[in-house]
Design an enzyme around this catalytic site. Sequence first.
Site, PDB file in Angstrom:
ATOM      1  N   SER A  51       0.848  -1.188   0.000  1.00 20.23           N
ATOM      2  CA  SER A  51       0.000   0.000   0.000  1.00 20.23           C
ATOM      3  C   SER A  51       0.881   1.234   0.000  1.00 20.23           C
ATOM      4  O   SER A  51       2.092   1.135  -0.009  1.00 20.23           O
ATOM      5  CB  SER A  51      -0.886  -0.002   1.249  1.00 20.23           C
ATOM      6  N   LYS A  52       0.234   2.404   0.036  1.00 16.17           N
ATOM      7  CA  LYS A  52       1.043   3.634   0.009  1.00 16.17           C
ATOM      8  C   LYS A  52       1.964   3.713   1.218  1.00 16.17           C
ATOM      9  O   LYS A  52       2.973   4.395   1.198  1.00 16.17           O
ATOM     10  CB  LYS A  52       0.160   4.901   0.016  1.00 16.17           C
ATOM     11  N   ARG A  53       1.560   3.040   2.275  1.00 19.25           N
ATOM     12  CA  ARG A  53       2.342   3.122   3.494  1.00 19.25           C
ATOM     13  C   ARG A  53       3.687   2.399   3.385  1.00 19.25           C
ATOM     14  O   ARG A  53       4.667   2.806   3.979  1.00 19.25           O
ATOM     15  CB  ARG A  53       1.566   2.540   4.679  1.00 19.25           C
ATOM     16  N   ASN A  54       3.707   1.305   2.673  1.00 20.43           N
ATOM     17  CA  ASN A  54       4.941   0.517   2.641  1.00 20.43           C
ATOM     18  C   ASN A  54       5.519   0.367   1.235  1.00 20.43           C
ATOM     19  O   ASN A  54       6.251  -0.561   0.947  1.00 20.43           O
ATOM     20  CB  ASN A  54       4.687  -0.868   3.262  1.00 20.43           C
ATOM     21  N   GLY A  55       5.196   1.306   0.371  1.00 17.83           N
ATOM     22  CA  GLY A  55       5.704   1.232  -0.988  1.00 17.83           C
ATOM     23  C   GLY A  55       4.620   1.697  -1.930  1.00 17.83           C
ATOM     24  O   GLY A  55       3.513   1.983  -1.500  1.00 17.83           O
TER      25      GLY A  55
END
Length: 499
Positions: A262-266
């Site tokens: 997701s945007k949080r981890n990539g």
Amino acid sequence: MAETQTGPVRVRIAPSPTGPIHIGNIHTALFNWLFARKQGGTFILRFEDTDQERSDRKWEELIYKEMRWLGLDWDEGPDVGGPYGPYRQSERLELYQKYAQELIDRGYAYYCYCTPEELEAERKAAEKAGQAYKYSRRCLHLTEAEKAQAEAKLREQGRRPVIRFRVPEGQILAWDDLIRGRIETASDTISDFVIMRGNGIPLYNFAVVVDDITMKITHVIRGEGHISNTPMQLLVYQALGAEVPAIGHIGHILGTDGKKLSKRNGDAYVGDYRDRGFLPEALFNFLALLGWTPPDGQEIQSRDNIIRTFDLERVGKSPAIFDLQKLEWMNGVYIRMLSREELLARCLPYLQQAGLVEENPSPEKREWIGRVVALEQERIRTLAEIVPATEYFFKTEITYDPKAVQKVLKPECRPHLEAALSLLEGITETNWTTETLEKLLDGYVNEHGLKRIEVFQPIRVAVTGRTASPPLFDTLAVLGPEKVRERMRYALEHLVPAA
RNA sequence: GCCGCCAUCGUCUAGGGGCCUAGGACAUCGCCCUUUCAAGGCGAAAACACGGGUUCGAAUCCCGUUGGCGGUACCA
């Protein structure tokens, strides 16, 4: 395993047009596409747009765009048509209704009049009792009179009954997974699931099966998240008297934290990678290597080679973490393989977007930009990096890195810079080449018994504003006499402290 | 909770009982090349989750444990 499949291979990818296409979905699409192309089969694109709230045509367009960008072409789909259309679930509603009715008529499904509140209460009770929840089936045993009454009551609330699948007891639901081997589930662990909403829209586990049957899908290759859906789907195939296709579940792609990307981890979406300057051929290669190993073990593989050697046998079952650093390395390899003209064409949009280059540069200007980007070809890992890397070629006023200035432009370099400047002032426009420049400045270094770095590094900082650049003489040559002299004068006047 | 899937270097993986003193790639570190940065070359460090079996022999087969993930919807 491997039921003897006769006839041509037909595989599909069925995204929901509810947003940009996720990397995980494109990975699954890629494996389906590779399988189809390798087998000489048909690759089908179908939209699962039964979520009317979130589905939108604009997302369909984006999905087309991303798939094309990666080079995944489809043989049948909403836009190109095909013999088993329509290819949007929202346009196949009568089909699902017809099959649902058939299941009811044959006793495989029944109407359920329970309200969400009632179901919620059942669920809560089961949880409290520490039991796995299963629908109570109270609507299964209703008499005709009770049904009529229940339906009337529902109608008062403006609702209609849903249709539930009647899950048989005591069955072992099993299939030979194409990449995991045999998987079994007891039907007793499955609750009677809803196949049709009150409004006539089918639910996923029912709609996919109807679609896969009617579109004559021979192989279902999907993410491991669907393993737990498979038993329910098996039940539907069985009830409909249809042959079950070969089914295989590939591992998910995870972010660096081991969670769903997701945007949080990539970056999670294909478009993110395009915007960041990854080449489609690099992403294609990289994605293919996530879960599949080429027989020769080589990392860099051409598209044709991947198609030729792709095999489900070599697809692993464990999930894979998306390693951005490896993608960057691979992208660098692909960038270095580009011809100069290709490199230019690919870099241009990034330079233009950054405002460094005008919309339609003249042929001469284009040629010059080609020389600029060529200097960075073996240094950049993504196309987007071309912007910061070559800024100083385009700008009139450059930014000097304070640390570089402090470290390199010391008083003692002043005489060298002055000498170099006057030497450079003596070169004519036509003589301004890498060779002349090198001969001249090298001559100065040798004459005075200096180390090259003592003279070259100050020039580099004075002219580029930084300590790292392509080889100095190439840089000077491309930069041109005017900019070089001007920046050296500026440095002598404003940056180099007096001796 | 219940059901299911997965488990080799930090990461992607090779490996399908002896060929494994566990191989490759990215990343990391060192050396070489070198006007800087890269690129390239050479080298180093780094893993079979744990415990039981089966077997003459297990990273490879079986069971369990642990951990991760997924499902348990009128989402897909």
